[in-house]
Write an enzyme that holds these catalytic residues in place. Sequence first.
Site, PDB file in Angstrom:
ATOM      1  CE  LYS A 112      -4.373  -1.738   1.444  1.00 17.19           C
ATOM      2  NZ  LYS A 112      -5.575  -1.643   2.259  1.00 17.19           N
ATOM      3  CE  LYS A 195      -6.513  -7.196  -1.159  1.00 13.67           C
ATOM      4  NZ  LYS A 195      -7.703  -6.835  -0.420  1.00 13.67           N
ATOM      5  CE  LYS A 198     -13.453  -1.722   0.995  1.00 14.22           C
ATOM      6  NZ  LYS A 198     -12.374  -2.125   1.902  1.00 14.22           N
TER       7      LYS A 198
HETATM    8  N1  AQP Z   1     -10.279  -9.670  -3.142  1.00 15.28           N
HETATM    9  C1  AQP Z   1     -10.718 -10.161  -1.997  1.00 15.28           C
HETATM   10  N2  AQP Z   1     -11.118 -11.457  -1.925  1.00 15.28           N
HETATM   11  C2  AQP Z   1     -11.585 -11.981  -0.760  1.00 15.28           C
HETATM   12  N3  AQP Z   1     -11.686 -11.267   0.375  1.00 15.28           N
HETATM   13  C3  AQP Z   1     -11.296  -9.976   0.342  1.00 15.28           C
HETATM   14  N4  AQP Z   1     -11.274  -9.007   1.278  1.00 15.28           N
HETATM   15  C4  AQP Z   1     -10.787  -7.862   0.737  1.00 15.28           C
HETATM   16  N5  AQP Z   1     -10.490  -8.063  -0.547  1.00 15.28           N
HETATM   17  C5  AQP Z   1     -10.797  -9.366  -0.827  1.00 15.28           C
HETATM   18  C6  AQP Z   1     -11.726  -9.212   2.645  1.00 15.28           C
HETATM   19  O1  AQP Z   1     -12.715  -8.219   2.915  1.00 15.28           O
HETATM   20  C7  AQP Z   1     -12.629  -7.854   4.301  1.00 15.28           C
HETATM   21  C8  AQP Z   1     -12.607  -6.379   4.429  1.00 15.28           C
HETATM   22  O2  AQP Z   1     -11.476  -5.870   3.776  1.00 15.28           O
HETATM   23  P1  AQP Z   1     -10.968  -4.396   4.051  1.00 15.28           P
HETATM   24  O3  AQP Z   1     -12.087  -3.459   4.018  1.00 15.28           O
HETATM   25  O4  AQP Z   1     -10.128  -4.397   5.269  1.00 15.28           O
HETATM   26  O5  AQP Z   1     -10.090  -4.098   2.807  1.00 15.28           O
HETATM   27  P2  AQP Z   1      -8.731  -4.718   2.309  1.00 15.28           P
HETATM   28  O6  AQP Z   1      -8.515  -6.118   2.826  1.00 15.28           O
HETATM   29  O7  AQP Z   1      -7.655  -3.735   2.553  1.00 15.28           O
HETATM   30  O8  AQP Z   1      -8.969  -4.879   0.775  1.00 15.28           O
HETATM   31  P3  AQP Z   1      -9.806  -3.994  -0.192  1.00 15.28           P
HETATM   32  O9  AQP Z   1     -11.263  -4.060   0.184  1.00 15.28           O
HETATM   33  O10 AQP Z   1      -9.569  -4.389  -1.561  1.00 15.28           O
HETATM   34  O11 AQP Z   1      -9.285  -2.541   0.026  1.00 15.28           O
HETATM   35  P4  AQP Z   1      -7.895  -1.913  -0.481  1.00 15.28           P
HETATM   36  O12 AQP Z   1      -8.013  -1.608  -1.920  1.00 15.28           O
HETATM   37  O13 AQP Z   1      -7.809  -0.661   0.336  1.00 15.28           O
HETATM   38  O14 AQP Z   1      -6.811  -2.911  -0.201  1.00 15.28           O
HETATM   39  C9  AQP Z   1     -11.394  -8.543   4.872  1.00 15.28           C
HETATM   40  O15 AQP Z   1     -11.809  -9.695   5.594  1.00 15.28           O
HETATM   41  C10 AQP Z   1     -10.614  -8.942   3.654  1.00 15.28           C
HETATM   42  O16 AQP Z   1      -9.853 -10.112   3.879  1.00 15.28           O
END
Ligand code: AQP
Length: 333
Positions: A112, A195, A198
């Site tokens: 990140k 992956k 967001k």
């Molecule tokens: N691609 C994914 N596949 C399966 N599970 C996922 N999670 C996130 N992306 C995937 C799961 O969603 C929960 C909440 O995640 P978060 O809001 O903490 O966001 P994150 O893990 O940082 O990933 P994002 O949503 O894609 O955001 P960014 O772009 O900011 O990294 C968690 O249980 C996570 O495992």
Amino acid sequence: MKRIFSGVQPTGNLHLGNYLGAIRNWVHLQDEFEDCLFCVVDLHAITVWQEPKDLVANTREVAAAMIAAGIDPKRNVIFNQSQVSAHAELAWIFNCVARLGWLDRMTQFKEKAGKDKERASVGLYAYPNLMAADILAYKATHVPVGEDQKQHLELVRDIAQKFNHDYGQEFFPQVEPLIFGTATRVMSLKDGSSKMSKSDSSDNSRINMTDDIDGIARKIKKAKTDPEPLPSEAQGLDGRPEAANLVGIYAALADTDVEAVLGEFGGQGFGAFKPALADLAVSKLSPVQDEMRRLMDDVAHVDNVLHAGAERANDLAASILEEVQDLVGFLRP
Ligand code: AQP
């Protein structure tokens, strides 16, 4: 006692990975575990810049998604993190327990922060300490997460262990990650090796929970694939990340496994598979999305759920935090 804690960041663009990898699994867990806390982690969200008015809207959107997916706010505690000060207070103590070397190893920070880590916030670096506080403020025992959070959970265990050792008491439990389901890692529709996220700058890389029917169908149609037909066995997906991802998404949405999907579609090309996947995605997501939209129009209801949840969360965390303060040696009223 078994207690679940899990969270989602209100950083906008809530997507199919968040739904299949997290929120939908929580719906099942509420029947297995009596004690579940589901949190909109807004303190985590501001580790990268969030427009204040977007943060408010996104906080409500994540709460609406949880409720629309079927998480019952009466049986579970649904709240946003910043309404419960114990998270920030315990996180500070954990900042003093965790070691720099431990945080240095966190791959999510490296991803990140990118190349310019000098400009990343201190909060982004200390993110796993706050995550440890989220979980341990309630002495939660089980944390459902996607694959991407496995390393952070190991750190939570290290922090609990060091705290228990330093203060001479088996105070915090050893947290167990719950990584289950067919969609523990939903990948980008544009690149099967990263992956679904967001923060991906390409909106076509993900299916957003707010996408309409046409948007979902269009994104699946445009999803990257390869020229080969689908294999008849899972092994045939090796080295074909985009195909494996679409088949995995189909299996998760249909509540089946990859073998069963290949049993049905093996030998067929993406020209046949993609429309079937689009139809399935629309039929499974539409009811949740309709309910989300209804809830987003009823802001007062969503805010009430979050407020009531925060009161219950505060009650649970307050006595644990007081015990921590006593152990650490903080004088309190
Ligand atoms: N691609 C994914 N596949 C399966 N599970 C996922 N999670 C996130 N992306 C995937 C799961 O969603 C929960 C909440 O995640 P978060 O809001 O903490 O966001 P994150 O893990 O940082 O990933 P994002 O949503 O894609 O955001 P960014 O772009 O900011 O990294 C968690 O249980 C996570 O495992």
